[in-house]
Enzyme design. Sequence first.
Site, PDB file in Angstrom:
ATOM      1  N   ARG A 172      37.315  32.901  -2.104  1.00 46.03           N
ATOM      2  CA  ARG A 172      35.988  33.469  -1.877  1.00 46.03           C
ATOM      3  C   ARG A 172      35.121  32.460  -1.147  1.00 46.03           C
ATOM      4  O   ARG A 172      35.131  31.272  -1.455  1.00 46.03           O
ATOM      5  CB  ARG A 172      35.376  33.812  -3.238  1.00 46.03           C
ATOM      6  CG  ARG A 172      33.958  34.315  -3.144  1.00 46.03           C
ATOM      7  CD  ARG A 172      33.548  35.039  -4.396  1.00 46.03           C
ATOM      8  NE  ARG A 172      33.365  34.149  -5.536  1.00 46.03           N
ATOM      9  CZ  ARG A 172      33.036  34.592  -6.757  1.00 46.03           C
ATOM     10  NH1 ARG A 172      32.916  35.890  -6.977  1.00 46.03           N
ATOM     11  NH2 ARG A 172      32.866  33.742  -7.740  1.00 46.03           N
ATOM     12  N   ARG A 179      23.749  30.834  -9.533  1.00 45.59           N
ATOM     13  CA  ARG A 179      23.423  32.151 -10.083  1.00 45.59           C
ATOM     14  C   ARG A 179      22.150  32.064 -10.911  1.00 45.59           C
ATOM     15  O   ARG A 179      21.731  30.968 -11.302  1.00 45.59           O
ATOM     16  CB  ARG A 179      24.572  32.608 -11.012  1.00 45.59           C
ATOM     17  CG  ARG A 179      25.925  32.609 -10.347  1.00 45.59           C
ATOM     18  CD  ARG A 179      27.030  32.276 -11.364  1.00 45.59           C
ATOM     19  NE  ARG A 179      28.329  32.109 -10.689  1.00 45.59           N
ATOM     20  CZ  ARG A 179      29.193  33.089 -10.494  1.00 45.59           C
ATOM     21  NH1 ARG A 179      28.939  34.294 -10.958  1.00 45.59           N
ATOM     22  NH2 ARG A 179      30.312  32.862  -9.852  1.00 45.59           N
ATOM     23  N   ASP A 248      24.676  36.392 -14.805  1.00 47.79           N
ATOM     24  CA  ASP A 248      25.631  35.429 -14.239  1.00 47.79           C
ATOM     25  C   ASP A 248      26.274  35.983 -12.977  1.00 47.79           C
ATOM     26  O   ASP A 248      27.005  35.262 -12.294  1.00 47.79           O
ATOM     27  CB  ASP A 248      26.711  35.061 -15.271  1.00 47.79           C
ATOM     28  CG  ASP A 248      27.411  36.280 -15.840  1.00 47.79           C
ATOM     29  OD1 ASP A 248      26.720  37.179 -16.345  1.00 47.79           O
ATOM     30  OD2 ASP A 248      28.655  36.347 -15.757  1.00 47.79           O
ATOM     31  N   ASN A 249      26.005  37.240 -12.660  1.00 48.37           N
ATOM     32  CA  ASN A 249      26.564  37.837 -11.443  1.00 48.37           C
ATOM     33  C   ASN A 249      25.478  38.088 -10.401  1.00 48.37           C
ATOM     34  O   ASN A 249      25.637  38.959  -9.546  1.00 48.37           O
ATOM     35  CB  ASN A 249      27.284  39.147 -11.790  1.00 48.37           C
ATOM     36  CG  ASN A 249      28.519  38.911 -12.649  1.00 48.37           C
ATOM     37  OD1 ASN A 249      29.061  37.802 -12.683  1.00 48.37           O
ATOM     38  ND2 ASN A 249      28.964  39.923 -13.355  1.00 48.37           N
TER      39      ASN A 249
HETATM   40  P1  AMP Z   1      32.785  38.398 -15.018  1.00 47.49           P
HETATM   41  O1  AMP Z   1      32.620  39.582 -15.913  1.00 47.49           O
HETATM   42  O2  AMP Z   1      33.989  38.470 -14.121  1.00 47.49           O
HETATM   43  O3  AMP Z   1      31.534  38.090 -14.256  1.00 47.49           O
HETATM   44  O4  AMP Z   1      33.079  37.156 -15.970  1.00 47.49           O
HETATM   45  C1  AMP Z   1      32.258  36.773 -17.021  1.00 47.49           C
HETATM   46  C2  AMP Z   1      32.718  35.454 -17.569  1.00 47.49           C
HETATM   47  O5  AMP Z   1      34.040  35.527 -18.072  1.00 47.49           O
HETATM   48  C3  AMP Z   1      32.724  34.324 -16.552  1.00 47.49           C
HETATM   49  O6  AMP Z   1      32.363  33.144 -17.222  1.00 47.49           O
HETATM   50  C4  AMP Z   1      34.160  34.284 -16.115  1.00 47.49           C
HETATM   51  O7  AMP Z   1      34.542  33.023 -15.587  1.00 47.49           O
HETATM   52  C5  AMP Z   1      34.883  34.574 -17.415  1.00 47.49           C
HETATM   53  N1  AMP Z   1      36.196  35.173 -17.197  1.00 47.49           N
HETATM   54  C6  AMP Z   1      36.440  36.394 -16.691  1.00 47.49           C
HETATM   55  N2  AMP Z   1      37.773  36.620 -16.622  1.00 47.49           N
HETATM   56  C7  AMP Z   1      38.394  35.516 -17.085  1.00 47.49           C
HETATM   57  C8  AMP Z   1      39.754  35.142 -17.265  1.00 47.49           C
HETATM   58  N3  AMP Z   1      40.774  35.947 -16.952  1.00 47.49           N
HETATM   59  N4  AMP Z   1      39.991  33.918 -17.779  1.00 47.49           N
HETATM   60  C9  AMP Z   1      38.981  33.098 -18.098  1.00 47.49           C
HETATM   61  N5  AMP Z   1      37.693  33.387 -17.968  1.00 47.49           N
HETATM   62  C10 AMP Z   1      37.381  34.592 -17.462  1.00 47.49           C
HETATM   63 MG    MG Z   2      30.893  36.814 -13.068  1.00 45.84          MG
END
Ligand code: AMP
Ligand code: MG
Length: 487
Positions: A172, A179, A248-249
């Site tokens: 990416r 964020r 966080d997004n």
């Molecule tokens: P997201 O919903 O993708 O924005 O992720 C939310 C949080 O969960 C962030 O801190 C990500 O880094 C963590 N996260 C999401 N998927 C994984 C994964 N497969 N392994 C470790 N951390 C994850």
């Molecule tokens: Mg995220």
Amino acid sequence: MDFAFDNSFHRDMEGFYAPAEAAPPSAPKLLVFNHALARKLGLDIDGADDDTLVRLFSGEAMPGGANPLAFAYAGHQFGHFSSQLGDGRALLLGEIVAPDGARFDVQLKGSGPTPFSRNGDGKAAIGPVLREFLVSEAMAAMHVPTTRALAAVATGDRVQRERAHPGAVLTRIASSHIRVGTFQFFAAHFGAEHVVQLSDYSIRRHFPDLATSPNPHLALLDRVIGLQCELVAHWLGVGFIHGVMNTDNVAISGETIDYGPCAFMDRFSANTVFSSIDANGRYAYGRQPQILHWNMARLTEALLPAIHAVDPADVEKAKGLVDAIPDRFRTHWFARMQTKLGLASAHEGDAELIDNLFGELETHAIDFTGFFRALATLLRGDASELEALLPQPEVMAPWIASWWAELEREDIHPLERAAAMDAVNPRYVPRNHRVEEALTAAEQGDLAPFQALLEVVRAPYVERADWAAYAGPGPAEGAPYVTFCGT
Ligand code: AMP
Ligand code: MG
């Protein structure tokens, strides 16, 4: 191979990240590479063979000059605060400065666990990786600010989700990964000094013109709010639903980031939600402006210690900025709708015209993307396209008449107006049934439907007879479309 890295975050922001490493993939294989983006970034890889690209963009080999790290951040997820998130499956390799002077993060997503992985495996499945690739390329082609996708590499490993999937790594490119949640993390754990440091860094990197403002942190807040209002207006204008607008997004650069359960709406309904994890519709299409407001209030809270440190009186000004968000958003939204409807200037009746339009789109469940193209076709003297979208040809007649009356206040030739509309209203977006078909085939090893769809969404405005099958909505019957989080 070396990249001309200049890793300012690593250098200037110690304590705001954790060093991390990529897990070596067992049998990596190149899925897609974005040569046009590589050229734009000035990456010297035109002569590189697939093996080199695979090693670099799967985490197998670190390019020279990389300082791999995982960012620390917090965030409100579905309204609940998590003080400890951070990159759990993403690894920043470093920053490069493109030939035009713009600075970019190069990050691997899905390359294995980091110190922030909590219970996660740090990996990504091929479906979400290719979805992000496709949708972020479509957004870029529609001039929606977004992170970009440089490469997708299959790892050869299995990733266990509700079932086992082939694993993949996405590279990416973002103008930064700072964020709202990054500010929240340092506000929650460390206080004013760290918030000031992060704000100063953000200003240096993204908005150097703000450095001389009387209160730069207040100016930063103002700027980020403006960019987010513009961004969400842009999303609504192309029928996009982000799906997980957690703090966080939300990137402070104003780029769309973290494509998870995102999708484009076909038949219009403001309550549309596709995400399997959004049972209450918090992030539905029509709620995105309210959530933007809510998220910016959280950013304001995190920035307050820094704003206060410069001038306590500015705290009231910060609150004023938050209160003004709905009006500010509507200004961006009306401007966007005005161009979508082919209006060259604002008129008094615009708000009513736009509100009424959304009532009609909803009542008749009209295909959102098709509708705006059909309006331009109508200007060219052909009503058939519009009629094909309506349950009965006459249902939109009163609205069309009011739109027509607005157009007549401006002296613009209909053909010229139609061309201007087609230049802002996409004919092709990643339709859900097409995305699903492409990802299903890719999971089984056939990338042809993905490549074909990618080519289409990269050229969203110019109609092509041989792409007719990409222009319409999916079948109305059957189970509603559901997307799953990118985890
Ligand atoms: P997201 O919903 O993708 O924005 O992720 C939310 C949080 O969960 C962030 O801190 C990500 O880094 C963590 N996260 C999401 N998927 C994984 C994964 N497969 N392994 C470790 N951390 C994850
Ligand atoms: Mg995220």
